[in-house]
Design a protein around this motif. Structure first.
Motif, PDB file in Angstrom:
ATOM      1  N   GLN B  37       0.340   9.734  -5.439  1.00 31.87           N
ATOM      2  CA  GLN B  37      -0.617   8.847  -4.801  1.00 31.87           C
ATOM      3  C   GLN B  37      -1.186   9.554  -3.577  1.00 31.87           C
ATOM      4  O   GLN B  37      -0.428  10.120  -2.785  1.00 31.87           O
ATOM      5  CB  GLN B  37       0.098   7.568  -4.342  1.00 31.87           C
ATOM      6  CG  GLN B  37      -0.759   6.590  -3.555  1.00 31.87           C
ATOM      7  CD  GLN B  37       0.094   5.536  -2.864  1.00 31.87           C
ATOM      8  OE1 GLN B  37       0.919   5.829  -2.001  1.00 31.87           O
ATOM      9  NE2 GLN B  37      -0.083   4.288  -3.255  1.00 31.87           N
ATOM     10  N   ARG B  39      -3.506   8.458  -0.497  1.00 30.69           N
ATOM     11  CA  ARG B  39      -4.306   7.495   0.266  1.00 30.69           C
ATOM     12  C   ARG B  39      -5.402   8.230   1.019  1.00 30.69           C
ATOM     13  O   ARG B  39      -5.265   9.426   1.303  1.00 30.69           O
ATOM     14  CB  ARG B  39      -3.428   6.708   1.232  1.00 30.69           C
ATOM     15  CG  ARG B  39      -2.423   5.781   0.551  1.00 30.69           C
ATOM     16  CD  ARG B  39      -1.730   4.894   1.557  1.00 30.69           C
ATOM     17  NE  ARG B  39      -0.853   3.936   0.908  1.00 30.69           N
ATOM     18  CZ  ARG B  39       0.450   3.878   1.125  1.00 30.69           C
ATOM     19  NH1 ARG B  39       1.022   4.731   1.954  1.00 30.69           N
ATOM     20  NH2 ARG B  39       1.173   2.960   0.518  1.00 30.69           N
ATOM     21  N   PHE B  62       5.713   0.382  -9.105  1.00 32.72           N
ATOM     22  CA  PHE B  62       5.201   1.592  -9.746  1.00 32.72           C
ATOM     23  C   PHE B  62       6.160   2.024 -10.858  1.00 32.72           C
ATOM     24  O   PHE B  62       7.361   2.192 -10.618  1.00 32.72           O
ATOM     25  CB  PHE B  62       5.065   2.735  -8.744  1.00 32.72           C
ATOM     26  CG  PHE B  62       3.999   2.520  -7.707  1.00 32.72           C
ATOM     27  CD1 PHE B  62       4.306   1.946  -6.489  1.00 32.72           C
ATOM     28  CD2 PHE B  62       2.684   2.900  -7.959  1.00 32.72           C
ATOM     29  CE1 PHE B  62       3.324   1.740  -5.532  1.00 32.72           C
ATOM     30  CE2 PHE B  62       1.694   2.707  -7.004  1.00 32.72           C
ATOM     31  CZ  PHE B  62       2.015   2.115  -5.779  1.00 32.72           C
ATOM     32  N   ILE B  75       0.980  -0.040 -12.284  1.00 30.92           N
ATOM     33  CA  ILE B  75       1.240  -0.674 -10.988  1.00 30.92           C
ATOM     34  C   ILE B  75       1.236  -2.183 -11.227  1.00 30.92           C
ATOM     35  O   ILE B  75       0.205  -2.754 -11.599  1.00 30.92           O
ATOM     36  CB  ILE B  75       0.187  -0.313  -9.928  1.00 30.92           C
ATOM     37  CG1 ILE B  75      -0.052   1.207  -9.887  1.00 30.92           C
ATOM     38  CG2 ILE B  75       0.636  -0.810  -8.556  1.00 30.92           C
ATOM     39  CD1 ILE B  75      -1.205   1.628  -8.985  1.00 30.92           C
ATOM     40  N   LEU B  78      -0.508  -5.487  -7.835  1.00 27.82           N
ATOM     41  CA  LEU B  78      -1.158  -4.571  -6.900  1.00 27.82           C
ATOM     42  C   LEU B  78      -1.206  -5.149  -5.483  1.00 27.82           C
ATOM     43  O   LEU B  78      -1.454  -6.347  -5.293  1.00 27.82           O
ATOM     44  CB  LEU B  78      -2.573  -4.306  -7.393  1.00 27.82           C
ATOM     45  CG  LEU B  78      -3.278  -3.083  -6.828  1.00 27.82           C
ATOM     46  CD1 LEU B  78      -2.766  -1.824  -7.509  1.00 27.82           C
ATOM     47  CD2 LEU B  78      -4.774  -3.213  -7.022  1.00 27.82           C
ATOM     48  N   ASP B  82      -2.167  -0.159  -1.935  1.00 29.84           N
ATOM     49  CA  ASP B  82      -2.218   0.715  -3.108  1.00 29.84           C
ATOM     50  C   ASP B  82      -3.600   1.314  -3.315  1.00 29.84           C
ATOM     51  O   ASP B  82      -3.802   2.085  -4.278  1.00 29.84           O
ATOM     52  CB  ASP B  82      -1.779  -0.047  -4.368  1.00 29.84           C
ATOM     53  CG  ASP B  82      -0.360  -0.571  -4.257  1.00 29.84           C
ATOM     54  OD1 ASP B  82      -0.047  -1.587  -4.905  1.00 29.84           O
ATOM     55  OD2 ASP B  82       0.443   0.035  -3.505  1.00 29.84           O
ATOM     56  N   TYR B  86      -4.979   8.423  -7.570  1.00 29.91           N
ATOM     57  CA  TYR B  86      -3.737   8.755  -8.266  1.00 29.91           C
ATOM     58  C   TYR B  86      -3.971   9.966  -9.172  1.00 29.91           C
ATOM     59  O   TYR B  86      -4.973  10.027  -9.893  1.00 29.91           O
ATOM     60  CB  TYR B  86      -3.249   7.546  -9.064  1.00 29.91           C
ATOM     61  CG  TYR B  86      -2.859   6.400  -8.153  1.00 29.91           C
ATOM     62  CD1 TYR B  86      -3.819   5.528  -7.657  1.00 29.91           C
ATOM     63  CD2 TYR B  86      -1.544   6.229  -7.754  1.00 29.91           C
ATOM     64  CE1 TYR B  86      -3.471   4.504  -6.776  1.00 29.91           C
ATOM     65  CE2 TYR B  86      -1.180   5.213  -6.889  1.00 29.91           C
ATOM     66  CZ  TYR B  86      -2.155   4.353  -6.397  1.00 29.91           C
ATOM     67  OH  TYR B  86      -1.809   3.348  -5.520  1.00 29.91           O
TER      68      TYR B  86
END
Lengths: 123, 107
Positions: B37, B39, B62, B75, B78, B82, B86
């Motif tokens: 992941q 961000r 996850f 996922i 959510l 999140d 990805y």
């Protein structure tokens, strides 16, 4: 806490050279392989290269795009890995991440990642 | 070189929704796929290793599945945090490769 941290990114002219460093902490650095991964602006992740631990020869592998121009090395006494980048091209512009590679002879999952260091190749 | 193709490239989802991201490999790679992941403005973070193995500290919503050439990151329920891109990553052969990424936007 297990961490890696990169440094050395800079603005460099095409054809120039730069050395990035990656220092590990919170773990026995010499026991692990290290991978370098880069991310061009707004793009995905590209594997750059990998250095095995001394137990597996300390040898290296490179992506075709950097082979012959980049050289990865390590100094386990200082818990540091390096990537020496020569003949830099505009397309080498990216954030460069260092990551602990959980592989031994072959690469494996990557954890943790550093925050990255930015390399800009421009005239 | 093994090519990983993720789908979708982008998805806009609402909180509490279930999300599924697919990663297809150009040849069979067993279970050697890992998920990360990223961000906005941050470095990638490992979520799942070896297709379905959980990682300490990663929320249980996850999960991963699959083998061979088709893999899925799911996922459940959510959350706003999140919102991220990805990536899947294969370590079966050199060179390691990554999928192009799937960006999740939270409505």
């Amino acid at each position: 806490e297990v961490q890696v941290a990169e440094s050395g990114g800079d603005l460099v002219q095409p054809g120039g050279s730069l050395r990035l460093s990656c220092i590990g902490s919170g773990f026995t650095f010499g026991d692990y392989a290290v991978s370098w991964v880069r991310q061009a602006p707004g793009k995905g992740l590209e594997w750059v290269g990998f250095i095995r631990s001394k137990d597996y020869g300390g040898t290296t592998e490179y992506a075709a795009s950097v082979k012959g121009r980049f050289n990865i090395s390590r100094d386990d006494s200082k818990s540091i890995a390096y990537v020496e980048m020569n003949g830099l091209k505009i397309e080498d512009t990216a954030v460069y991440y260092c990551t602990r590679d959980r592989g031994s002879y072959y690469g494996d999952w990557l954890d943790p990642w550093g925050r990255g260091t930015r390399v800009i190749v421009s005239s | 070189e093994i090519v990983l193709t993720q789908s979708p490239d982008f998805q806009s989802v609402t909180p509490k929704e279930k999300v599924t991201i697919t990663c297809r490999a150009s040849q069979s790679i067993g279970f050697t796929i890992h998920w990360y992941q990223q961000r906005p403005g941050q470095s990638p973070k490992l979520l799942i290793k070896y297709a379905s193995q959980s990682i300490s500290g990663v929320p249980s919503r996850f999960s991963g599945s699959g083998s061979g050439t088709e893999f899925t990151l799911t996922i459940n329920s959510l959350e706003a945090e999140d919102a991220a891109t990805y990536f899947c990553h294969q370590s079966a052969t050199f060179p390691p490769t990554f999928g192009q990424g799937t960006k999740l936007e939270i409505k």
